[in-house]
Scaffold this motif. Structure first.
Motif, mmCIF file in Angstrom:
data_model
loop_
_atom_site.group_PDB
_atom_site.id
_atom_site.type_symbol
_atom_site.label_atom_id
_atom_site.label_comp_id
_atom_site.label_asym_id
_atom_site.label_seq_id
_atom_site.Cartn_x
_atom_site.Cartn_y
_atom_site.Cartn_z
ATOM 1 N N PRO A 101 -8.142 -4.556 -9.104
ATOM 2 C CA PRO A 101 -7.164 -3.551 -9.536
ATOM 3 C C PRO A 101 -7.262 -2.803 -10.960
ATOM 4 C CG PRO A 101 -6.192 -5.570 -8.580
ATOM 5 C CD PRO A 101 -7.685 -5.818 -8.778
ATOM 6 N N GLU A 104 -9.230 0.476 -10.509
ATOM 7 C CA GLU A 104 -8.700 1.320 -9.427
ATOM 8 C C GLU A 104 -9.165 2.820 -9.426
ATOM 9 O OE1 GLU A 104 -4.648 0.784 -7.238
ATOM 10 O OE2 GLU A 104 -4.415 1.822 -9.080
ATOM 11 N N ASP A 144 -2.264 -5.033 1.089
ATOM 12 C CA ASP A 144 -0.797 -4.365 1.143
ATOM 13 C C ASP A 144 -1.050 -3.122 0.288
ATOM 14 O OD1 ASP A 144 -1.225 -5.216 -1.540
ATOM 15 O OD2 ASP A 144 0.571 -6.380 -1.587
ATOM 16 N N ARG A 145 -1.955 -2.444 -0.002
ATOM 17 C CA ARG A 145 -2.145 -1.062 -0.517
ATOM 18 C C ARG A 145 -2.911 -0.253 0.456
ATOM 19 N NH1 ARG A 145 -2.558 -1.411 -6.916
ATOM 20 N NH2 ARG A 145 -0.911 -0.113 -6.752
ATOM 21 N N TYR A 147 -4.413 3.666 0.489
ATOM 22 C CA TYR A 147 -5.178 4.794 -0.373
ATOM 23 C C TYR A 147 -5.236 6.043 0.473
ATOM 24 C CZ TYR A 147 -5.735 1.227 -3.915
ATOM 25 O OH TYR A 147 -5.744 -0.017 -4.696
ATOM 26 N N HIS A 158 5.312 7.669 5.522
ATOM 27 C CA HIS A 158 5.543 6.207 5.326
ATOM 28 C C HIS A 158 6.954 6.009 5.883
ATOM 29 C CE1 HIS A 158 6.060 2.839 2.300
ATOM 30 N NE2 HIS A 158 5.777 2.352 3.684
ATOM 31 N N LEU A 211 -1.328 6.733 -3.402
ATOM 32 C CA LEU A 211 -1.310 5.210 -3.218
ATOM 33 C C LEU A 211 0.105 5.045 -2.470
ATOM 34 C CD1 LEU A 211 -2.098 2.465 -3.817
ATOM 35 C CD2 LEU A 211 -1.217 2.527 -5.954
ATOM 36 N N ASP A 213 2.024 1.239 -1.419
ATOM 37 C CA ASP A 213 2.503 -0.014 -1.058
ATOM 38 C C ASP A 213 3.173 -0.376 0.046
ATOM 39 O OD1 ASP A 213 1.048 -0.783 -3.618
ATOM 40 O OD2 ASP A 213 2.800 -0.125 -4.720
ATOM 41 N N ASP A 215 4.732 -3.040 2.752
ATOM 42 C CA ASP A 215 5.557 -4.279 3.120
ATOM 43 C C ASP A 215 5.698 -4.613 4.799
ATOM 44 O OD1 ASP A 215 6.030 -4.791 0.383
ATOM 45 O OD2 ASP A 215 7.783 -3.771 0.613
#
Length: 278
Positions: A101, A104, A144-145, A147, A158, A211, A213, A215
């Motif tokens: 990270p 990045e 959980d990321r 790109y 999203h 980017l 994140d 869930d």
């Protein structure tokens, strides 16, 4: 296809349809898993982080590309772009598992490099610079990321209940005029500028890198404009929110675009982070 991820299972499906009015499909898409795992047979080592990292979560690559309509070789352009990404990211997939990270920025540069190679491959088919071009929307999921690299007017969405959000920006002359305050959305639409690309691989382009994140319970949608010409964001949200299966969601969205007119090729990928059973 269902593939594993930490804390949730990624259910992903994609399909492409020529539509009702086009004679050939100039869209291409890709759903791929970049695996690296250690098949441990015998050992007296316990709880070793050194071993755990070899069983890192697979990276998942999602791509849609739409060859520019009306230009000979649009299908060749989109196919070349997608193949270039596979060529670039396949042999270098180890970079996903060495990801730190704190580095990045370097990782994002590798993704931009993939887009640059795709642009180069497309330009090889048009030395004069007046040949085929293509949009490109790519998502690389790593743990959980996620790109993204985006060029053109294909889209990425999203979904996090209860809201669907577009995370890409349409690279069209219409959006450019609106952003600069020269026109309103309505004026740009009436002038037909929302259908004129301001950037594409094989032509002038500026990749947009983002980017996300993710869930458990989230979903992402990648699509070409053959879907969004006929299916509103509200309708996409309703389908993604109501369907547990990525495949059923994709099939419903494609059918909705066909029912709405099917004036262009239609390509859709849905990936859902389904919570793992307790």
């Amino acid at each position: 296809m269902t593939i594993g991820a930490p804390g949730w299972t990624l259910d992903v499906f994609g399909m492409s349809d020529v539509g009702k009015e086009r004679s050939r499909n100039e869209d291409h898409f890709l759903v791929a898993t970049l695996n690296r795992a250690l098949d441990l047979r015998y050992s007296n080592m316990e709880g070793s982080n050194a071993l755990d990292r070899f069983n890192a979560v697979a990276a998942h690559l999602l791509v849609v590309a739409d060859g520019v309509g009306g230009v000979a070789g649009g299908d060749l352009a989109s196919g070349s772009a997608v193949a270039a990404l596979a060529d670039y990211l396949g042999p270098t997939s180890g970079c996903c598992y060495a990801f730190d990270p704190d580095q990045e920025h370097e990782f994002i540069e590798k993704l931009e490099g993939a887009a640059a190679l795709a642009d180069q491959r497309v330009r090889e088919h048009s030395p004069s610079g007046k040949g085929p071009a293509t949009t490109l929307t790519m998502l690389l999921l790593l743990g959980d990321r996620a790109y993204s690299v985006h060029v053109g007017d294909s889209r990425g969405y999203h979904y996090r209940a209860p809201r669907l959000r577009q995370f890409t920006r349409d690279q069209t002359m219409g959006e450019l005029m609106v952003d600069e305050g020269v026109m309103t959305e309505e004026q740009a639409d009436k002038a037909g500028l929302q259908n004129v690309l301001s950037g594409a691989l094989g032509n002038m382009y500026t990749p947009e890198v983002g980017l996300l994140d993710l869930d458990a319970g989230d979903a992402v949608v990648l699509c070409t404009d053959g879907l969004t010409k006929h299916v509103s964001d509200e309708e996409i949200q309703e389908v993604v929110a109501s369907e547990a299966s990525a495949q059923v969601a994709v099939e419903r969205l494609v059918q909705a675009a066909l029912d709405g007119g099917g004036s262009d090729n239609i390509t859709v990928i849905v990936a859902r982070a389904a919570p793992e059973a307790a």
